[in-house]
Design a protein around this motif. Sequence first.
Motif, PDB file in Angstrom:
ATOM      1  N   ALA A 147       0.828  -1.200   0.000  1.00 21.78           N
ATOM      2  CA  ALA A 147       0.000   0.000   0.000  1.00 21.78           C
ATOM      3  C   ALA A 147       0.867   1.257   0.000  1.00 21.78           C
ATOM      4  N   ALA A 148       1.930   1.248   0.790  1.00 22.44           N
ATOM      5  CA  ALA A 148       2.827   2.406   0.838  1.00 22.44           C
ATOM      6  C   ALA A 148       3.465   2.643  -0.520  1.00 22.44           C
ATOM      7  N   ALA A 149       3.937   1.573  -1.170  1.00 19.12           N
ATOM      8  CA  ALA A 149       4.574   1.707  -2.481  1.00 19.12           C
ATOM      9  C   ALA A 149       3.587   2.227  -3.517  1.00 19.12           C
ATOM     10  N   GLU A 150       2.348   1.741  -3.473  1.00 23.88           N
ATOM     11  CA  GLU A 150       1.333   2.202  -4.426  1.00 23.88           C
ATOM     12  C   GLU A 150       1.043   3.687  -4.242  1.00 23.88           C
ATOM     13  N   LEU A 151       0.913   4.122  -2.999  1.00 23.36           N
ATOM     14  CA  LEU A 151       0.653   5.536  -2.726  1.00 23.36           C
ATOM     15  C   LEU A 151       1.797   6.412  -3.230  1.00 23.36           C
ATOM     16  N   ILE A 152       3.027   5.983  -2.953  1.00 23.79           N
ATOM     17  CA  ILE A 152       4.201   6.765  -3.358  1.00 23.79           C
ATOM     18  C   ILE A 152       4.301   6.829  -4.876  1.00 23.79           C
ATOM     19  N   ALA A 153       4.091   5.683  -5.538  1.00 18.34           N
ATOM     20  CA  ALA A 153       4.199   5.650  -6.999  1.00 18.34           C
ATOM     21  C   ALA A 153       3.107   6.479  -7.668  1.00 18.34           C
ATOM     22  N   LEU A 154       1.913   6.475  -7.097  1.00 14.00           N
ATOM     23  CA  LEU A 154       0.781   7.166  -7.726  1.00 14.00           C
ATOM     24  C   LEU A 154       0.682   8.634  -7.347  1.00 14.00           C
ATOM     25  N   ARG A 155       0.985   8.952  -6.064  1.00 14.47           N
ATOM     26  CA  ARG A 155       0.681  10.294  -5.565  1.00 14.47           C
ATOM     27  C   ARG A 155       1.872  10.991  -4.920  1.00 14.47           C
ATOM     28  N   GLY A 156       3.018  10.323  -4.837  1.00 20.13           N
ATOM     29  CA  GLY A 156       4.195  10.965  -4.274  1.00 20.13           C
ATOM     30  C   GLY A 156       4.402  10.654  -2.799  1.00 20.13           C
ATOM     31  N   VAL A 157       5.558  11.057  -2.293  1.00 15.81           N
ATOM     32  CA  VAL A 157       5.953  10.727  -0.929  1.00 15.81           C
ATOM     33  C   VAL A 157       5.003  11.329   0.094  1.00 15.81           C
ATOM     34  N   ALA A 158       4.538  12.548  -0.139  1.00 15.62           N
ATOM     35  CA  ALA A 158       3.685  13.237   0.837  1.00 15.62           C
ATOM     36  C   ALA A 158       2.394  12.473   1.108  1.00 15.62           C
ATOM     37  N   ALA A 159       1.933  11.708   0.133  1.00 10.55           N
ATOM     38  CA  ALA A 159       0.675  10.973   0.300  1.00 10.55           C
ATOM     39  C   ALA A 159       0.838   9.748   1.197  1.00 10.55           C
ATOM     40  N   ALA A 160       2.080   9.301   1.403  1.00  7.93           N
ATOM     41  CA  ALA A 160       2.318   8.065   2.147  1.00  7.93           C
ATOM     42  C   ALA A 160       2.385   8.325   3.650  1.00  7.93           C
ATOM     43  N   THR A 161       1.314   8.922   4.187  1.00  9.22           N
ATOM     44  CA  THR A 161       1.215   9.065   5.638  1.00  9.22           C
ATOM     45  C   THR A 161       0.814   7.719   6.223  1.00  9.22           C
ATOM     46  N   PHE A 162       1.100   7.537   7.499  1.00  3.06           N
ATOM     47  CA  PHE A 162       0.731   6.273   8.136  1.00  3.06           C
ATOM     48  C   PHE A 162      -0.783   6.067   8.092  1.00  3.06           C
ATOM     49  N   GLU A 163      -1.535   7.148   8.195  1.00  3.43           N
ATOM     50  CA  GLU A 163      -2.991   7.032   8.138  1.00  3.43           C
ATOM     51  C   GLU A 163      -3.440   6.563   6.757  1.00  3.43           C
ATOM     52  N   ASN A 164      -2.882   7.177   5.690  1.00  2.00           N
ATOM     53  CA  ASN A 164      -3.258   6.781   4.330  1.00  2.00           C
ATOM     54  C   ASN A 164      -2.834   5.354   4.020  1.00  2.00           C
ATOM     55  N   ILE A 165      -1.656   4.977   4.491  1.00  3.14           N
ATOM     56  CA  ILE A 165      -1.177   3.601   4.262  1.00  3.14           C
ATOM     57  C   ILE A 165      -2.110   2.604   4.926  1.00  3.14           C
ATOM     58  N   GLY A 166      -2.475   2.883   6.176  1.00  2.00           N
ATOM     59  CA  GLY A 166      -3.376   1.986   6.890  1.00  2.00           C
ATOM     60  C   GLY A 166      -4.721   1.868   6.196  1.00  2.00           C
ATOM     61  N   LEU A 167      -5.270   3.004   5.769  1.00  2.00           N
ATOM     62  CA  LEU A 167      -6.565   2.990   5.088  1.00  2.00           C
ATOM     63  C   LEU A 167      -6.514   2.189   3.792  1.00  2.00           C
ATOM     64  N   ARG A 168      -5.461   2.406   3.007  1.00  2.00           N
ATOM     65  CA  ARG A 168      -5.361   1.722   1.709  1.00  2.00           C
ATOM     66  C   ARG A 168      -5.207   0.210   1.897  1.00  2.00           C
TER      67      ARG A 168
END
Length: 207
Positions: free
Chosen positions: A27-48
């Motif tokens: 999930a973290a890798a997908e967020l970073i690849a799609l939306r950048g480092v700033a999107a990879a918050t712990f909250e967003n990672i957990g939700l995804r």
Amino acid sequence: MNSALKASARRTQTDRRLQSESELLRAAAELIALRGVAAATFENIGLRAGYSRGLVTQRFGSKQGLIEALIARLQARMEALLDARHLDALDGLEAVLGFVDIFLSNLAEDGEMRAYFVLMAGAVADVSELRAPFAAAHKDVEVRLEALFLRGQAQGVIRAGLNADAAALMVGALLLGLSTQLLVDPGMDLEPIRETSLAALRASFAA
């Protein structure tokens, strides 16, 4: 509870932990690849990934812990790809070319590799302490490639006068440069570049 049941419970707990870590890292890798480092918050990672923010914190502790886990995951996957190609059974020159081939063949299609280089670019640009894990990972690649060059020289298939360490750094820089270029131009066709790179490296290094 008898020993067999206890062992089974431990295995189940370990399996669940490994599964949750894998899903969080994906999930973290997908967020970073799609939306950048700033999107990879712990909250967003957990939700995804379908878990709580608290579990992300529990598993990785900090942003650096998360990055180190992502690097370790990518290294393990690369090792599996290299092992499947049986590089150790090839001569030194073919092993170097095989390494380059595997890397470039997977670069365009592997979202986690893209996430790795997005993270690295951010760490370098910010002059961040997070550069250290990337430097260590790249040093591992340099050492591995240097060993392949030295093996090829001992076998007589790579030019004897070649500086093995410099050659390893050059190959690593080529792969790093193409990875960065792909971030700038995601539509770049890597296939002709892969073929040209392999031909040029063979012509440059062969005895």
